[in-house]
Scaffold this active site. Structure first.
Site, PDB file in Angstrom:
ATOM      1  N   ASN A   1      29.282 -11.354  19.661  1.00  0.00           N
ATOM      2  CA  ASN A   1      28.228 -11.294  20.674  1.00  0.00           C
ATOM      3  C   ASN A   1      27.070 -12.071  20.058  1.00  0.00           C
ATOM      4  O   ASN A   1      26.356 -11.553  19.207  1.00  0.00           O
ATOM      5  CB  ASN A   1      27.784  -9.846  20.938  1.00  0.00           C
TER       6      ASN A   1
ATOM      7  N   GLU B   1      32.585  -8.583  28.116  1.00  0.00           N
ATOM      8  CA  GLU B   1      31.455  -7.677  27.909  1.00  0.00           C
ATOM      9  C   GLU B   1      30.115  -8.411  28.003  1.00  0.00           C
ATOM     10  O   GLU B   1      29.234  -8.247  27.158  1.00  0.00           O
ATOM     11  CB  GLU B   1      31.598  -6.940  26.572  1.00  0.00           C
TER      12      GLU B   1
ATOM     13  N   ASP C   1      41.069  -1.069  22.743  1.00  0.00           N
ATOM     14  CA  ASP C   1      39.956  -1.432  21.878  1.00  0.00           C
ATOM     15  C   ASP C   1      39.926  -0.594  20.605  1.00  0.00           C
ATOM     16  O   ASP C   1      39.064   0.280  20.475  1.00  0.00           O
ATOM     17  CB  ASP C   1      38.653  -1.259  22.672  1.00  0.00           C
TER      18      ASP C   1
ATOM     19  N   GLU D   1      34.785   1.948  13.825  1.00  0.00           N
ATOM     20  CA  GLU D   1      34.068   2.267  15.062  1.00  0.00           C
ATOM     21  C   GLU D   1      34.584   3.552  15.729  1.00  0.00           C
ATOM     22  O   GLU D   1      33.822   4.470  15.995  1.00  0.00           O
ATOM     23  CB  GLU D   1      34.176   1.088  16.033  1.00  0.00           C
TER      24      GLU D   1
HETATM   25  C1  GCV Z   1      31.311  -7.055  19.238  1.00  0.00           C
HETATM   26  C2  GCV Z   1      34.073  -3.117  21.351  1.00  0.00           C
HETATM   27  C3  GCV Z   1      32.829  -2.785  20.589  1.00  0.00           C
HETATM   28  C4  GCV Z   1      31.798  -3.882  20.717  1.00  0.00           C
HETATM   29  C5  GCV Z   1      32.426  -5.210  20.264  1.00  0.00           C
HETATM   30  C6  GCV Z   1      33.658  -5.454  21.123  1.00  0.00           C
HETATM   31  C7  GCV Z   1      34.408  -6.715  20.731  1.00  0.00           C
HETATM   32  O1  GCV Z   1      33.834  -3.056  22.725  1.00  0.00           O
HETATM   33  O2  GCV Z   1      32.316  -1.557  21.030  1.00  0.00           O
HETATM   34  O3  GCV Z   1      30.715  -3.533  19.893  1.00  0.00           O
HETATM   35  O4  GCV Z   1      31.522  -6.261  20.377  1.00  0.00           O
HETATM   36  O5  GCV Z   1      34.546  -4.384  20.981  1.00  0.00           O
HETATM   37  O6  GCV Z   1      35.436  -6.589  20.084  1.00  0.00           O
HETATM   38  O7  GCV Z   1      33.980  -7.792  21.084  1.00  0.00           O
END
Ligand code: GCV
Length: 674
Positions: A197, A281, A360, A388
């Site tokens: 991101n 996203e 995810d 995570e």
């Molecule tokens: C970097 C998940 C995480 C996001 C992450 C995303 C991704 O949704 O919660 O923080 O973004 O994966 O892999 O791009």
């Protein structure tokens, strides 16, 4: 023991090497990485055993090691019998009557050989008349950082960024060198330094303003054989300017990227390439212009091609504006729906990066069919080392335990050869060319927040190097290197704790692959309906009779995306592996499982057991009080205390939730709060 030193601890006493440690080095090679291999040998011998090295001009046998690359050793006519060749980045380590040899296929091979030799010494695995050859099975062994220019790390649980601060590329060079050593010693050869991101100043990392900083950072990693990679924003031509479009089929856009690539490579000629999260996203991408992901990736790949750069394109593409009322859309299908029709449409310097599971990084997810189903597309498998959804480096969760299962998954497109570990060993269009994983490191003094989470960083490198390694072997290897071999019981206990940690976490978490019962946005701790009415496509759909998502052909049809053999297993609840039961099926609470208990009773049992197992891990750790350095002991104990508090919360909230839905108590009479 110093937490900071990870698996490079100072050793008590000398290891058993005939005549003493090989402190005299004869060199047969050259180049930046090779010279660093020798420097690393000297520095680590001094640091670990207090032994100073000297360089020789001729070979004299005793306490002497030859460090070299194959061709150079051969040209020196030393008295060694040498193999005709070694695989790229591979090495041979041999000690015999003719002396001790660390021979790399190339410079990187020599560096990896040095690290392996020192690890063998430290773990007591080296002996006289020893010989081993090894080489990485895949070409790409990548770490992705989700670090932002501000210093914040998305999903980071070990402090701030090692690379960035206050919008600038700012770091402690000595620390970066130590980090490069950690990565290189497990075989990592590429690192992307900024979040996929791409936010804030990072959007401009590909400009003249920031490139000197990136180049300086890459100069620290280069002698360790680690190349840098940058995450880029697909809309950069508009964000950086001056264009009003980022349409991949617009010639001005292609020309803009070609010029950017020229500038970037003039500063960092060995940059590995660009990493892209597009149409995912909220990140921009080709869909915005009615183009395909092949259009987007190929345009960028063409810009990198003249410089030998690779374009890594993530497949984490799904509709994140879903309506929970709609049972027909299934996020698990998304990557297959987008990318399978594009098989064969990508340029030869594009690699698709595919998360190992269809959702995810959940605690229990089946392996995505996409990894095996693509036949004409280069690809990488993506893992998450940062925890995570697996305890955020508060809960102990040894990830290689799960990665080993992923590696053993058989995509079953033929009788043999389709296990993920086999695909990863093949490479090429028919295989998986490498690994990428999100880092778990930051500025915390122990690098990873939880000291035992260092094992996940180590383990990732080892699996990426050798996909058929067993989690237990990794746990033992890491524990010996970290806790020493003088008191073998300590390392043994630690590796057993590690091996029990993933199943324990699994048991007190969301049951049977149902996923996402976590607190929205932070993703830590239980919140059973936290995502139930959200837009993210993450539903368990529990009511008073049943729970789960029907992903068979009667439901979303996701199960049918697998090869027929797997589709048949996953589609039948009596054949489906228990850990994925609710991922693939919607079942009544009273359904009897193979152990003769109902689904509901299995949920209750696993949650009681999970907490007990977490408690038992803590007790086993407490028994090591005298054997482990005080600081490490206390910091890990603190984490265990938090883990148990958290595990109880998971247990009680999940059990109460189902008790309230069903009104059925635990058959074994344990306390479930009303
Ligand atoms: C970097 C998940 C995480 C996001 C992450 C995303 C991704 O949704 O919660 O923080 O973004 O994966 O892999 O791009």
């Amino acid at each position: 023991m110093r937490e900071y030193d990870c698996w490079f601890q100072k050793q008590d006493g000398e290891p058993c090497v005939k005549g003493g440690l090989p402190e005299r080095i004869l060199l047969a090679g050259g180049g930046e990485i090779f010279n660093n291999a020798v420097a690393e040998y000297s520095e680590l011998l001094l640091r670990k055993w207090g032994v100073k090295t000297v360089k020789l001009n001729g070979f004299t046998g005793e306490r002497c090691v030859v460090i070299g690359v194959l061709d150079e050793i051969r040209s020196k006519n030393l008295n060694f019998s040498l193999p005709a060749s070694l695989p790229p980045e591979g090495f041979l380590i041999r000690s015999g009557d003719d002396g001790l040899l660390i021979c790399g296929a190339d410079e990187r091979g020599a560096l990896y050989g040095v690290y392996r030799f020192l690890a063998l010494l430290a773990s007591g695995a080296f002996s006289e008349n020893f010989e081993t050859t090894d080489s990485p099975r895949s070409k790409y062994r990548i770490i992705n950082h989700w670090d932002e220019a501000s210093g914040f790390i998305e999903r980071g649980y070990a402090g701030r960024s090692l690379f960035f601060k206050d919008g600038e590329i700012k770091y402690d060079a000595a620390r970066i060198k130590d980090y490069a050593r950690l990565l290189a010693s497990t075989g990592i050869n590429i690192i992307s330094i900024n979040n996929v991101n791409v936010r804030g100043e990072a959007k401009r990392f590909i400009t003249e303003e920031y490139l000197p900083g990136v180049a300086a950072l890459s100069a620290i990693f280069r002698p360790f054989g680690v190349r840098l990679m940058l995450s880029i924003n697909f809309a950069a031509p508009c964000v950086i300017g001056p264009l009003a479009t980022a349409d991949p089929l617009d010639e001005k856009v292609a020309a803009w990227w070609a010029e950017r690539a020229r500038v970037v490579y003039s500063c960092i000629p060995d940059l590995a390439g660009f990493l892209v999260k597009a149409d995912s996203e909220g990140e921009p991408g080709p869909f915005q212009y009615g183009r395909t992901h092949a259009d987007g990736a190929n345009m960028l790949a063409a810009a990198l091609k003249p410089y030998g750069g690779e374009l890594i394109w993530r497949c984490f593409v799904y509709n994140n504006s879903q309506d929970w009322r709609n049972w027909k859309i299934d996020r698990a299908r998304a990557a297959c729906d987008v990318f399978l029709p594009l098989d064969g449409a990508f340029s030869d310097n594009v690699l698709l990066q595919i998360k190992y599971g269809p959702l995810d990084f959940q605690v229990l997810e089946p392996v995505t069919p996409l990894l095996g189903a693509l036949k004409k597309t280069r690809r990488l498998i993506e893992f998450q080392i940062t925890q995570e959804y697996t305890g955020q480096q508060i809960d102990l969760c040894f990830l290689p335990y799960m990665w080993e299962k992923v590696m053993n998954f058989d995509a079953a497109y033929a009788e043999t050869g389709f296990k993920i570990k086999e695909l990863a060993a093949n490479g090429g269009f028919e295989g998986i060319e490498g690994f990428a994983a999100v880092a778990n490191t930051g500025l915390d003094k122990n690098w990873t927040g939880h000291t035992l989470a260092q094992a996940n960083l180590y383990g990732y490198g080892r699996i990426a190097w050798k996909p058929d390694l067993k989690a237990l072997d990794i746990a033992e290897e890491w524990s010996r290197l970290t806790f020493g071999v003088k008191q073998p019981k300590t390392a043994e206990t630690v590796s057993q704790i590690l091996m029990r940690s993933y199943p324990a976490y699994e048991k007190y978490n969301a049951p049977f692959g149902i996923c996402f019962m976590v607190t929205p946005s932070t993703h830590y701790g239980p919140n059973i309906e936290g995502y139930e009415y959200s837009k993210w496509g993450t539903y368990h759909r529990a009511d008073l009779h049943a729970i789960g998502v029907d992903r068979t052909v009667r439901g979303s049809g996701y199960a049918a995306l697998y090869a027929p053999k797997n589709a048949a297993v996953f589609s039948d609840p009596s054949l489906c592996p228990k850990e994925f039961l609710l991922f693939f099926h919607r079942l009544p609470y009273g359904r009897l499982l193979a152990n003769g208990e109902t689904l509901l009773q299995n949920i209750y049992d696993s949650h009681f057991e999970g907490v007990e197992e977490a408690q038992k891990m803590m007790e086993d750790w407490e028994a090591l009080k005298e054997a482990v350095d005080g600081c490490v002991y206390e910091s890990v104990l603190e984490k265990f205390k938090l883990q148990i508090k958290n595990a109880r919360e998971w247990r009680d909230q999940i059990n109460t939730y189902f008790f309230r839905k069903t009104g059925i108590s635990d058959a074994k009479g344990r306390l479930i709060y009303p």
